[in-house]
Design a protein around this motif. Structure first.
Motif, PDB file in Angstrom:
ATOM      1  N   VAL A   1       0.873  -1.179   0.000  1.00 40.08           N
ATOM      2  CA  VAL A   1       0.000   0.000   0.000  1.00 40.08           C
ATOM      3  C   VAL A   1       0.906   1.224   0.000  1.00 40.08           C
ATOM      4  CG1 VAL A   1      -1.694   1.281   1.376  1.00 40.08           C
ATOM      5  CG2 VAL A   1      -1.869  -1.219   1.168  1.00 40.08           C
ATOM      6  N   ILE A   2       0.661   2.158  -0.937  1.00 43.96           N
ATOM      7  CA  ILE A   2       1.540   3.340  -1.023  1.00 43.96           C
ATOM      8  C   ILE A   2       0.852   4.614  -0.527  1.00 43.96           C
ATOM      9  CG2 ILE A   2       2.849   2.324  -2.938  1.00 43.96           C
ATOM     10  CD1 ILE A   2       1.496   4.516  -4.754  1.00 43.96           C
TER      11      ILE A   2
ATOM     12  N   GLU B   1       7.342   7.930   2.805  1.00 45.52           N
ATOM     13  CA  GLU B   1       8.501   7.426   2.047  1.00 45.52           C
ATOM     14  C   GLU B   1       8.353   7.597   0.529  1.00 45.52           C
ATOM     15  OE1 GLU B   1       6.477   5.652   4.105  1.00 45.52           O
ATOM     16  OE2 GLU B   1       6.502   3.498   3.582  1.00 45.52           O
ATOM     17  N   TYR B   2       7.160   7.948   0.062  1.00 42.33           N
ATOM     18  CA  TYR B   2       6.961   8.121  -1.385  1.00 42.33           C
ATOM     19  C   TYR B   2       6.848   9.586  -1.802  1.00 42.33           C
ATOM     20  CZ  TYR B   2       6.178   3.143  -0.934  1.00 42.33           C
ATOM     21  OH  TYR B   2       6.337   1.823  -0.630  1.00 42.33           O
TER      22      TYR B   2
ATOM     23  N   ALA C   1       9.086  11.856  -2.560  1.00 42.49           N
ATOM     24  CA  ALA C   1       9.920  12.228  -3.719  1.00 42.49           C
ATOM     25  C   ALA C   1       9.423  11.574  -5.010  1.00 42.49           C
ATOM     26  CB  ALA C   1      11.376  11.853  -3.471  1.00 42.49           C
ATOM     27  N   ALA C   2       8.742  10.434  -4.880  1.00 42.30           N
ATOM     28  CA  ALA C   2       8.260   9.718  -6.072  1.00 42.30           C
ATOM     29  C   ALA C   2       7.183  10.501  -6.822  1.00 42.30           C
ATOM     30  CB  ALA C   2       7.736   8.334  -5.681  1.00 42.30           C
ATOM     31  N   LEU C   3       6.626  11.525  -6.169  1.00 39.81           N
ATOM     32  CA  LEU C   3       5.601  12.350  -6.831  1.00 39.81           C
ATOM     33  C   LEU C   3       6.203  13.557  -7.565  1.00 39.81           C
ATOM     34  CD1 LEU C   3       2.814  12.483  -4.071  1.00 39.81           C
ATOM     35  CD2 LEU C   3       2.861  11.037  -6.112  1.00 39.81           C
ATOM     36  N   THR C   4       7.506  13.742  -7.461  1.00 38.39           N
ATOM     37  CA  THR C   4       8.148  14.923  -8.051  1.00 38.39           C
ATOM     38  C   THR C   4       7.805  15.076  -9.535  1.00 38.39           C
ATOM     39  OG1 THR C   4       9.988  14.629  -6.516  1.00 38.39           O
ATOM     40  CG2 THR C   4      10.377  16.063  -8.432  1.00 38.39           C
TER      41      THR C   4
ATOM     42  N   ASP D   1      -1.076   1.998  -6.637  1.00 39.70           N
ATOM     43  CA  ASP D   1      -0.235   2.578  -7.688  1.00 39.70           C
ATOM     44  C   ASP D   1      -0.904   3.838  -8.233  1.00 39.70           C
ATOM     45  OD1 ASP D   1       2.008   2.834  -9.320  1.00 39.70           O
ATOM     46  OD2 ASP D   1       1.560   1.101 -10.590  1.00 39.70           O
ATOM     47  N   ILE D   2      -0.057   4.704  -8.752  1.00 42.06           N
ATOM     48  CA  ILE D   2      -0.486   5.928  -9.425  1.00 42.06           C
ATOM     49  C   ILE D   2       0.350   6.001 -10.686  1.00 42.06           C
ATOM     50  CG2 ILE D   2      -0.487   8.456  -9.290  1.00 42.06           C
ATOM     51  CD1 ILE D   2      -0.579   8.062  -6.154  1.00 42.06           C
TER      52      ILE D   2
ATOM     53  N   ALA E   1      -0.882  -2.782   5.343  1.00 33.51           N
ATOM     54  CA  ALA E   1       0.374  -2.383   4.712  1.00 33.51           C
ATOM     55  C   ALA E   1       0.589  -3.068   3.372  1.00 33.51           C
ATOM     56  CB  ALA E   1       1.544  -2.700   5.638  1.00 33.51           C
TER      57      ALA E   1
ATOM     58  N   MET F   1      13.590   6.783  -5.761  1.00 36.03           N
ATOM     59  CA  MET F   1      12.308   7.493  -5.895  1.00 36.03           C
ATOM     60  C   MET F   1      12.311   8.449  -7.085  1.00 36.03           C
ATOM     61  SD  MET F   1      10.094   6.521  -3.618  1.00 36.03           S
ATOM     62  CE  MET F   1      10.654   4.829  -3.395  1.00 36.03           C
TER      63      MET F   1
ATOM     64  N   GLY G   1      10.018  12.046 -10.386  1.00 35.58           N
ATOM     65  CA  GLY G   1       9.590  11.008  -9.458  1.00 35.58           C
ATOM     66  C   GLY G   1       9.114   9.776 -10.220  1.00 35.58           C
ATOM     67  N   VAL G   2       9.343   8.603  -9.653  1.00 40.69           N
ATOM     68  CA  VAL G   2       8.985   7.385 -10.402  1.00 40.69           C
ATOM     69  C   VAL G   2       7.480   7.288 -10.640  1.00 40.69           C
ATOM     70  CG1 VAL G   2      11.044   6.078  -9.780  1.00 40.69           C
ATOM     71  CG2 VAL G   2       9.007   5.926  -8.315  1.00 40.69           C
ATOM     72  N   LEU G   3       6.673   7.888  -9.761  1.00 39.18           N
ATOM     73  CA  LEU G   3       5.218   7.853  -9.975  1.00 39.18           C
ATOM     74  C   LEU G   3       4.775   8.869 -11.027  1.00 39.18           C
ATOM     75  CD1 LEU G   3       3.980   7.433  -6.280  1.00 39.18           C
ATOM     76  CD2 LEU G   3       4.049   5.669  -8.053  1.00 39.18           C
TER      77      LEU G   3
END
Lengths: 153, 153
Positions: free
Chosen positions: A14-15, A43-44, A46-49, A130-131, B8, B73, B87-89
Motif C-alpha cells: 500500500v503506497i 517514504e513516497y 519524492a516519487a511524486l516529483t 499505484d499511481i 500495509a 524514488m 519522481g517514479v510515480l
C-alpha cells in the motif's frame, strides 16, 4: 512446490490512502464530480516529483470494503436486471476476482504528500497501490462497446 | 497490530498469464505492434463471457522479472539522461513501488480461455491480475503532458 511452478498470488505494498469527507453512501451518485485527496505515505514523497505536469492520472486502489466471498462469474452490469448478464471481466463492476479499482482521474493539485483529484470513486480510507500518469498512448479515439453500455446511463 | 491499523500490503490472485513467442529482449522494440495471448485460468472462463463486444481492454499484470530491490524514488524516464529526472510515480517506468503493469490493448480475439491482444508489452509467462474493459469514461480528449514526454520519442 516445484521451483518453477507458477505463482498463485502476488503481494503489493500500500503506497497511500484516499482521504475524503464524502460518506460512502454518497459515492455512487457523486462519482463524476467528486473531489478527494490521495495521501501517499511519507517514504513516497519524492516519487511524486513532477507529477503536476500531467492533467490526468490512473489510480489503482484496493476496494477493501468489497465483498470477498465467492463472487459469481456472471452478473448483470450495475446489478440492473434490464441489462444482459455478462462475465464479470466484461464489465467494470466491483465483483472482479480481485477487488482492484482503476480510475482515470483529473489531477487538480499536488502539495507534498497530497494529490487532489476529481472523479475518483473510492471511499475514505481506501488503500492506493499505484499511481500512473495517463499519457498519449492511453488515448483511444474510436471504441467499440457493447450495446448495453449506452443503455445503462 | 491495533484492530483498525491500516493495512500495509494486499494480496491479489493471479487470474491468468501472458503467452507469447516473442523473446524478452525484443519486447521493448516491438511493443507497439506485438500480438500476444492472455490465457486465463480455467475457473475464470465464464468471467470472459461477452468481452469480445469491446475493442479495447486494460490489462493489469505483475512484472515478475522487474527488480524488486530498493528502487530510487527519482529516475530519468526510460533511463535517458537527456530527459529530466522525475519522481517514479510521475512516469510509466517499471520502477514503481509495486511492479504492476497497466496496458491499454486492442482486443483481437476471444476463444475460450484465450484473449488475443495487440500492444501488451509483457514477457511470456507474466502473471495477469485483472482485465477491465476500456469504456467511454476512460477516453480523455485533451491532455496536459510534461515537456519531456514528446521529446522522448
Amino acid at each position: 512446490m516445484a521451483p518453477d511452478a507458477p505463482i498463485a498470488t502476488i503481494e503489493a505494498k500500500v503506497i497511500g490512502h484516499v482521504r475524503s469527507a464524502i460518506a460512502d453512501e454518497a459515492v455512487p451518485r457523486r462519482r463524476r464530480d467528486m473531489v478527494v485527496d490521495i495521501e501517499v505515505l511519507p517514504e513516497y514523497r519524492a516519487a511524486l516529483t513532477g507529477i503536476e505536469a500531467y492533467s490526468h492520472l490512473f489510480v489503482l486502489f484496493w476496494m477493501h470494503k468489497a465483498a470477498r466471498a465467492d463472487t459469481p462469474m456472471l452478473a448483470h452490469p450495475h446489478g440492473n436486471k434490464d441489462l444482459p448478464e455478462v462475465g464479470v471481466l466484461a464489465a467494470r463492476g466491483r465483483n472482479h476476482p480481485n477487488p482492484i479499482g482503476l480510475a482515470v482521474v483529473e489531477l487538480i493539485g499536488h502539495d507534498g504528500l497530497r494529490l487532489t483529484v476529481r472523479k475518483l470513486d473510492a471511499f475514505d480510507g481506501t488503500p492506493v497501490i499505484d499511481i500512473k500518469p495517463y499519457d498519449g498512448y492511453d488515448q483511444v479515439e474510436h471504441l467499440r462497446l457493447p450495446a448495453w453500455w449506452k443503455r445503462k446511463k
